[in-house]
Motif scaffolding. Structure first.
Motif, PDB file in Angstrom:
ATOM      1  N   PRO A 177     -11.637   7.118   8.910  1.00  0.00           N
ATOM      2  CA  PRO A 177     -11.562   5.710   8.127  1.00  0.00           C
ATOM      3  C   PRO A 177     -11.762   4.944   8.933  1.00  0.00           C
ATOM      4  O   PRO A 177     -11.952   4.845  10.711  1.00  0.00           O
ATOM      5  N   GLY A 178     -12.319   3.349   8.785  1.00  0.00           N
ATOM      6  CA  GLY A 178     -13.379   2.719   9.796  1.00  0.00           C
ATOM      7  C   GLY A 178     -15.284   3.210   9.599  1.00  0.00           C
ATOM      8  O   GLY A 178     -15.566   1.710   9.725  1.00  0.00           O
ATOM      9  N   MET A 209       1.181  -1.186   0.385  1.00  0.00           N
ATOM     10  CA  MET A 209       0.035  -0.414   0.234  1.00  0.00           C
ATOM     11  C   MET A 209       0.906   1.417   0.045  1.00  0.00           C
ATOM     12  O   MET A 209       1.990   1.194   0.378  1.00  0.00           O
ATOM     13  N   ASP A 210       0.050   2.097   0.302  1.00  0.00           N
ATOM     14  CA  ASP A 210       1.199   3.397   0.150  1.00  0.00           C
ATOM     15  C   ASP A 210       0.706   4.389   1.167  1.00  0.00           C
ATOM     16  O   ASP A 210      -0.259   3.381   1.964  1.00  0.00           O
ATOM     17  N   LEU A 223      -3.771  -3.365  19.228  1.00  0.00           N
ATOM     18  CA  LEU A 223      -2.916  -4.037  17.874  1.00  0.00           C
ATOM     19  C   LEU A 223      -2.224  -2.765  17.764  1.00  0.00           C
ATOM     20  O   LEU A 223      -1.254  -4.022  16.721  1.00  0.00           O
ATOM     21  N   VAL A 224      -2.262  -1.768  17.459  1.00  0.00           N
ATOM     22  CA  VAL A 224      -1.366  -0.916  17.218  1.00  0.00           C
ATOM     23  C   VAL A 224      -0.356  -0.121  17.755  1.00  0.00           C
ATOM     24  O   VAL A 224      -1.038   0.571  18.764  1.00  0.00           O
ATOM     25  N   HIS A 225       0.776   0.043  17.438  1.00  0.00           N
ATOM     26  CA  HIS A 225       1.833   0.941  18.331  1.00  0.00           C
ATOM     27  C   HIS A 225       2.202   2.546  17.793  1.00  0.00           C
ATOM     28  O   HIS A 225       2.279   1.598  16.264  1.00  0.00           O
ATOM     29  N   ILE A 226       2.347   2.844  17.801  1.00  0.00           N
ATOM     30  CA  ILE A 226       3.549   4.174  16.977  1.00  0.00           C
ATOM     31  C   ILE A 226       4.237   3.769  16.871  1.00  0.00           C
ATOM     32  O   ILE A 226       4.877   3.876  15.267  1.00  0.00           O
ATOM     33  N   ASP A 227       5.934   3.227  17.561  1.00  0.00           N
ATOM     34  CA  ASP A 227       6.852   2.778  17.032  1.00  0.00           C
ATOM     35  C   ASP A 227       7.444   1.486  17.408  1.00  0.00           C
ATOM     36  O   ASP A 227       6.836   1.189  18.810  1.00  0.00           O
ATOM     37  N   ALA A 281      -4.461   5.288   6.726  1.00  0.00           N
ATOM     38  CA  ALA A 281      -6.206   4.864   6.887  1.00  0.00           C
ATOM     39  C   ALA A 281      -6.592   3.700   7.801  1.00  0.00           C
ATOM     40  O   ALA A 281      -7.160   3.527   8.371  1.00  0.00           O
ATOM     41  N   TRP A 282      -5.370   2.178   7.637  1.00  0.00           N
ATOM     42  CA  TRP A 282      -5.208   1.270   8.265  1.00  0.00           C
ATOM     43  C   TRP A 282      -5.736   1.713   9.251  1.00  0.00           C
ATOM     44  O   TRP A 282      -6.143   1.107   9.930  1.00  0.00           O
TER      45      TRP A 282
END
Length: 198
Positions: free
Chosen positions: A66-67, A39-40, A81-85, A46-47
């Motif tokens: 988004p969502g 993806m770009d 489920l998602v982290h910055i770094d 957006a994801w």
């Protein structure tokens, strides 16, 4: 007697904790290394926003984020489920491994996952209460991990007292010492300091 030939496992954490850590690492690795090949950058953002908890979803601008309406329900959990770094993930993972392992051994995998989910939801609700419907973003497992740490505090200090700082004894004591009641927790100075610092 200590058997010097006996091999200790690399991961001495319960399977549910190792599995959750693997999921978090897999999600982050996928975002860092796999998604850029598919993806770009705008689509990746957006994801991430679709998984993030964003209080503005509840202020009438749901279609712009988004969502959409599905994320207004799922993001109470998916934000974990998602982290910055990588550093963000490593810190949350270390706390999850340390306190989550003691807790999962004590309450079992199913109850552990329910507590993790309820803690994630509570963290998101607190974030919503503090931020109103502001267009701010929350990601990471910190809220869920904080709930696990708080739950572990109910027996951790009693286990420390019983084990007298013997690491092997601490693991055993953590499995069977009685939980503190909320009144006992309120009266325990060590617990007050730990909660205050946390």
């Amino acid at each position: 007697m200590h058997d010097e030939n006996r091999r200790e496992p690399i991961f001495n954490a319960p399977g549910v904790v190792v599995g959750l850590l693997a999921l978090l690492v897999g999600m982050h690795a996928g975002r860092e290394w796999l998604l850029p090949r598919l993806m770009d950058a705008e689509s990746i953002d957006a994801w991430m926003l679709a998984l993030a908890f964003i209080p503005a979803r509840y202020g009438g601008t749901i279609g712009d984020i988004p969502g959409g309406s599905l994320a207004s329900v799922t993001s109470f959990l998916t934000h974990t489920l998602v982290h910055i770094d990588w550093m963000h993930l490593i810190i949350n993972g270390a706390w999850l491994a340390a306190f989550g392992s003691a807790l999962a051994r004590r309450i079992g995998s199913g109850r552990f996952l329910v507590l993790y989910a309820l803690s994630a939801i509570a963290g998101a609700l607190l974030y919503l209460a503090v931020n109103g419907t502001a267009p701010v973003v929350m990601v990471g497992a910190s809220g869920a991990v904080s709930g696990l740490v708080g739950a572990a505090f109910r027996f951790f200090f009693r286990a420390v007292d019983e084990a007298r700082f013997d690491p092997e004894g601490l693991a055993g004591a953590a499995r069977h010492v009685p939980r503190m009641s909320f009144a006992e927790m309120a009266a325990d100075r060590r617990l007050q300091i730990a909660v205050g610092v946390w």
